[in-house]
Write an enzyme that holds these catalytic residues in place. Structure first.
Site, PDB file in Angstrom:
ATOM      1  N   LYS A 168      29.630  15.552  31.387  1.00  0.00           N
ATOM      2  CA  LYS A 168      29.384  15.129  30.011  1.00  0.00           C
ATOM      3  C   LYS A 168      27.962  15.469  29.577  1.00  0.00           C
ATOM      4  O   LYS A 168      27.727  15.870  28.434  1.00  0.00           O
ATOM      5  CB  LYS A 168      29.665  13.630  29.881  1.00  0.00           C
ATOM      6  CG  LYS A 168      31.156  13.309  29.977  1.00  0.00           C
ATOM      7  CD  LYS A 168      31.427  11.855  30.273  1.00  0.00           C
ATOM      8  CE  LYS A 168      32.915  11.612  30.471  1.00  0.00           C
ATOM      9  NZ  LYS A 168      33.240  10.261  30.952  1.00  0.00           N
TER      10      LYS A 168
ATOM     11  N   GLN B 241      30.265   4.673  32.121  1.00  0.00           N
ATOM     12  CA  GLN B 241      31.257   5.342  32.959  1.00  0.00           C
ATOM     13  C   GLN B 241      32.096   4.288  33.672  1.00  0.00           C
ATOM     14  O   GLN B 241      31.569   3.377  34.314  1.00  0.00           O
ATOM     15  CB  GLN B 241      30.576   6.259  33.979  1.00  0.00           C
ATOM     16  CG  GLN B 241      31.533   7.035  34.864  1.00  0.00           C
ATOM     17  CD  GLN B 241      32.417   7.987  34.072  1.00  0.00           C
ATOM     18  OE1 GLN B 241      31.958   8.662  33.158  1.00  0.00           O
ATOM     19  NE2 GLN B 241      33.691   8.036  34.416  1.00  0.00           N
TER      20      GLN B 241
ATOM     21  N   ASP C 267      32.665   5.928  22.755  1.00  0.00           N
ATOM     22  CA  ASP C 267      33.795   6.060  23.676  1.00  0.00           C
ATOM     23  C   ASP C 267      34.946   5.158  23.242  1.00  0.00           C
ATOM     24  O   ASP C 267      36.014   5.171  23.845  1.00  0.00           O
ATOM     25  CB  ASP C 267      33.350   5.704  25.098  1.00  0.00           C
ATOM     26  CG  ASP C 267      34.257   6.292  26.162  1.00  0.00           C
ATOM     27  OD1 ASP C 267      34.953   7.291  25.881  1.00  0.00           O
ATOM     28  OD2 ASP C 267      34.283   5.749  27.286  1.00  0.00           O
TER      29      ASP C 267
END
Length: 287
Positions: free
Chosen positions: A59, A103, A126
């Protein structure tokens, strides 16, 4: 069609994602030229799980190629929920950070939901907070969960008409199964959620015009569970580059199918970067 030869058309997530990232890069460059601001994505990793480390690095690399800045925070495996919440709160309050990615999964001793909720909604690129889920469910402005959002963009890229179609979601996680169902419902699909307690799962999946596999079990859905002509979206990723769908047998039945890798995965990162640029633009406009 002879045995072993897929009849389905592959949904090339890599190519579609490339176009999204190219546009995000152009938008990031325009924002920098107009306002002197480079969009910045902060990634937070707890522990050193090899797969998570790889995902975060990927990413960061994609961000750099798109002209998006990145900041990385690593916490030890022993970090507490309070320490993680404090880190995410600090990033939420930092005006130089426009998007935040935690994450996941986090170590089991951490309250993942409490951590997600420490992310400011305007930086939740996200799409993992309850605010973002509610926005998806009610059709209000906000950020889509990155993988479900990527799935919808991929369906659009292949001109899949969702209105009136029966979508079956196998999996009910709060960041994949549940939100993708909400997004499909908002597009007038009829949505059925399936899970570990569902009776006669195959009878339901065989009725699906759109079948989304998000169960986290390698090759869980075979061709026998697929309706002829269905669109099959494999949102799983398991060790050995294997999805949740048994690709060879499912491809014999489907009209469209995502490969693993190269299907949903690239779309997730593309939507994440696109939403980071959108977050930066909104925060700049707000002042």
């Amino acid at each position: 069609m002879s045995a072993g030869i897929p009849s389905a058309l592959l949904m090339d997530g890599t190519a579609v994602a490339r176009r999204i990232v190219e546009q995000a890069a152009a938008d990031a460059a325009a924002l920098k030229a107009q306002a002197g601001v480079t969009p910045c994505l902060a990634t937070v990793l707890v522990g050193s799980d090899p797969a998570s480390v790889t995902y975060v690095r990927m990413k960061q690399n994609r961000s750099a190629k798109a002209g998006i800045g990145s900041r990385h925070v690593e916490l030890p495996e022993t970090a507490t929920t309070a320490e993680l919440v404090a880190t995410l709160t600090g990033l939420s309050q930092d005006p130089e950070v426009h998007g935040i990615l935690l994450q996941h999964p986090v170590p089991p001793h951490i309250d993942e939901r409490a951590a997600f909720e420490a992310i400011a909604p305007e930086k939740d690129v996200d799409g993992v907070t309850m605010h973002s889920f509610a926005a998806m469910a009610f059709g209000e402005p906000g950020f889509a969960s990155a993988t479900p959002g990527g799935i919808l963009r991929l369906l659009d890229a292949y001109s899949v008409d969702l209105a009136g179609r029966h979508a079956v979601i196998v999996g009910r996680s709060p960041i994949l199964g549940k939100p993708v169902g909400m997004l499909l419902l908002a597009r007038d699909a009829t949505v059925t959620y399936c899970h570990s307690k569902t009776a006669d799962l195959a009878a339901l999946t065989r009725r699906a015009d759109i079948l989304v596999a998000a169960v986290g079990r390698p090759r869980f859905l075979t061709g026998d569970a697929v309706k002829a002509g269905a669109v099959v979206i494999d949102a799983g990723y398991n060790p050995g580059n294997v999805g949740d769908v048994d690709f060879p047998s499912a491809a014999e039945k489907a009209s469209l199918i995502t490969p693993v890798p190269g299907g949903v995965g690239p779309m997730t990162i593309a939507v994440l970067l696109e939403q980071t640029v959108a977050a930066a633009r909104w925060q700049v406009a707000r002042g």
